[in-house]
Design an enzyme around this catalytic site. Structure first.
Site, mmCIF file in Angstrom:
data_model
loop_
_atom_site.group_PDB
_atom_site.id
_atom_site.type_symbol
_atom_site.label_atom_id
_atom_site.label_comp_id
_atom_site.label_asym_id
_atom_site.label_seq_id
_atom_site.Cartn_x
_atom_site.Cartn_y
_atom_site.Cartn_z
ATOM 1 N N GLY A 50 0.801 -1.162 -0.426
ATOM 2 C CA GLY A 50 0.109 -0.086 0.169
ATOM 3 C C GLY A 50 1.500 0.803 0.128
ATOM 4 O O GLY A 50 0.375 2.263 -0.032
ATOM 5 N N GLU A 74 4.106 -6.970 1.981
ATOM 6 C CA GLU A 74 4.036 -7.506 0.032
ATOM 7 C C GLU A 74 3.444 -6.058 -0.534
ATOM 8 O O GLU A 74 2.465 -5.553 -0.873
ATOM 9 C CB GLU A 74 2.703 -7.700 0.408
ATOM 10 N N ARG A 89 -5.411 3.041 -15.883
ATOM 11 C CA ARG A 89 -5.968 3.466 -14.190
ATOM 12 C C ARG A 89 -6.383 5.215 -14.531
ATOM 13 O O ARG A 89 -7.025 5.463 -13.396
ATOM 14 C CB ARG A 89 -4.545 4.108 -13.791
ATOM 15 N N CYS A 122 -13.596 2.836 -28.629
ATOM 16 C CA CYS A 122 -14.897 3.420 -28.629
ATOM 17 C C CYS A 122 -15.573 4.102 -27.091
ATOM 18 O O CYS A 122 -17.018 2.677 -27.079
ATOM 19 C CB CYS A 122 -15.685 2.964 -29.672
HETATM 20 C C1 LIG Z 1 -2.832 -4.867 -4.430
HETATM 21 C C2 LIG Z 1 -2.388 -5.906 -3.029
HETATM 22 C C3 LIG Z 1 -0.967 -5.556 -2.171
HETATM 23 C C4 LIG Z 1 -0.160 -4.189 -3.113
HETATM 24 O O1 LIG Z 1 -0.687 -2.946 -2.951
HETATM 25 P P1 LIG Z 1 0.250 -2.228 -3.465
HETATM 26 O O2 LIG Z 1 -0.428 -0.740 -2.977
HETATM 27 O O3 LIG Z 1 0.439 -1.820 -4.207
HETATM 28 O O4 LIG Z 1 1.597 -2.472 -2.633
HETATM 29 C C5 LIG Z 1 -0.698 -6.065 -1.516
HETATM 30 N N1 LIG Z 1 -1.277 -7.139 -0.707
HETATM 31 C C6 LIG Z 1 -2.873 -7.175 -0.696
HETATM 32 C C7 LIG Z 1 -3.068 -8.341 -0.123
HETATM 33 C C8 LIG Z 1 -2.727 -6.669 -1.750
HETATM 34 O O5 LIG Z 1 -4.858 -7.008 -2.773
#
Ligand SMILES: *Cc1c(COP(=O)(O)O)cnc(C)c1O
Length: 418
Positions: free
Chosen positions: A239, A273, A312, A342
């Site tokens: 995140g 993550e 995006r 389109c």
């Molecule tokens: C999408 C996601 C991430 C990665 O999020 P980023 O904002 O790209 O760092 C990590 N963990 C889970 C469970 C996700 O769904």
């Protein structure tokens, strides 16, 4: 920091002129810098060097196997959300003991695949999913390591579509019922409780929401300990945001400085993550100007990349800088940069001030390395574009441009089956 820069008014990726790539590979094309990718991964990894940790790159941000392989070589694990992502991660050489598996709709087949692959743990998103994992593990005669994805009810202050940790969100188990669910999990015969997981959203540009969510999680960890459930892995999710325009997200080092003291001494391994923060600014989408058009109310720059290539802007109203591949002196105009699809929602930029391009000029859509190609589609029967990775003064096509034949692969007309 990234490795896209002008040399004599010409845009380079590392030591390769972008124009050389488009001449040989065509347009549009995604271009990634391997130097930036490695650098971003290592900066993030080093920010947590003080404590036991595993960085599990979020595969959905960019799932090309060349990129996953590059990270695996740097020691990365993978955060996956489907059987397809598991397949990619394994193919790319990611150690299964560094793979964590999230997602609210894991099927029985996917669960079995992950168990057979011996992934580190499942991040479980609902009580019924937990039962299903227990059942599948029982059939296979194995124990499934799990974390519960806990929803800490924290506002990450980002776009609603990428907020995932609020009460109303479909993700995770509410923090109120988490203790009870953990107690239940610990009685299931084929489940081994090893961790706790949270992921509150994406493109978060302050440390505050991460710290607030972690406080809630740690509070739960100590309650779990009191009730005899020991947590080995604290998975803090992803995140962390990046600079698309003027955002000033915390540096990984600052992020680490806020989180490390909270975890140090607990005897837990921290898992992260990250997706966007590692790959976002390591990639660009290069597109060619086809036409200019002056409408009654607006100017349009019509380019050969559309929302099917980079969704995006259409989906999240996201901002991407757009810069010329060759800088030249020309008047500034305000225009919508739009694709050939389109749909009125097909745009890469709205009301953007840019140096007036000419048909044939190339533009670089910056910060397109995350949720770019992975979200692309064949809408309007447009072949998906090529992906290229640059390494120093060399470049490699890491995904071929699709052909028209690729578009109809697997399709058959009635009567052709026999
Ligand atoms: C999408 C996601 C991430 C990665 O999020 P980023 O904002 O790209 O760092 C990590 N963990 C889970 C469970 C996700 O769904």
């Amino acid at each position: 920091m990234h490795d896209f820069k002008y040399v004599d008014k010409e845009l380079y990726c590392e030591e390769v002129p972008v124009k050389k790539i488009t001449e040989e590979v065509g347009s549009p094309v995604y271009i990634y810098s391997s130097r930036t990718l490695r650098n971003h991964f290592n900066v993030f990894d080093c920010a947590f060097a003080e404590i036991p940790h595993i960085v599990c790159f979020a595969v959905k941000a960019n799932s090309n196997i060349a990129i996953l392989n590059l990270f695996a070589k740097e020691g990365s694990g993978a955060d996956i959300v489907s059987g397809g992502e598991l397949f990619r991660a394994l193919k790319a050489g990611v150690d299964p003991q560094k793979i964590v598996y999230a997602g609210i709709g894991k099927t029985e087949e996917e669960i079995a695949y992950a168990l057979k692959s011996d992934v580190l743990m499942f991040n479980v998103e609902s009580p019924l999913e937990l039962q299903k994992i227990n059942e599948v593990a029982g059939k296979l005669g194995v124990k499934a390591r799990i974390a519960l994805r806990v929803n800490p009810d924290i506002d990450p202050k980002t776009h609603p579509y990428i907020s995932t940790g609020l009460k109303k969100s479909k993700f995770g188990i509410s923090i109120k019922s988490a203790l009870e669910e953990y107690q239940l999990a610990s009685t299931l015969p084929n489940i081994e409780v090893v961790g706790i997981h949270k992921h509150i959203g994406s493109q978060i540009t302050e440390v505050g929401p991460f710290v607030a969510a972690m406080e809630k999680i740690l509070n739960l960890v100590s309650k779990l300990k009191e009730s005899g459930i020991d947590i080995k892995y604290i998975d803090a999710g992803g995140g962390l945001g990046i600079t698309y325009s003027e955002e000033k997200p915390p540096l990984p080092r600052e992020f680490g400085a806020a989180i490390i003291p909270m975890i140090k001494g607990l005897g837990c391994t921290l898992i992260f993550e990250p997706g966007r923060v590692i790959v976002g600014n390591a990639g660009i989408l290069v597109t060619k100007v086809l036409y200019l058009k002056t409408g009654e109310a607006k100017n349009f720059v019509i380019v050969d990349a559309g929302m099917n290539d980079l969704i995006r802007p259409s989906l999240y109203d996201a901002f991407h800088k757009i810069i010329p591949v060759e800088e030249k002196v020309s008047e500034e105009i305000t225009a919508d940069v739009v694709g050939p699809i389109c749909e009125s929602g097909d745009f890469l930029a709205k009301d953007r001030k840019i140096a007036k391009p000419e048909p044939g000029d190339q533009l670089a859509v910056m910060s397109a390395g995350a949720y770019g190609f992975t979200m692309s589609s064949n809408y309007n029967s447009r072949p998906r574009v090529a992906e290229v990775m640059v390494d120093g003064d060399k470049y490699y096509v890491i995904r071929k441009r699709e052909s028209y034949e690729d578009l109809v692969r697997g399709e058959t007309m009635l009567g052709d089956q026999i």
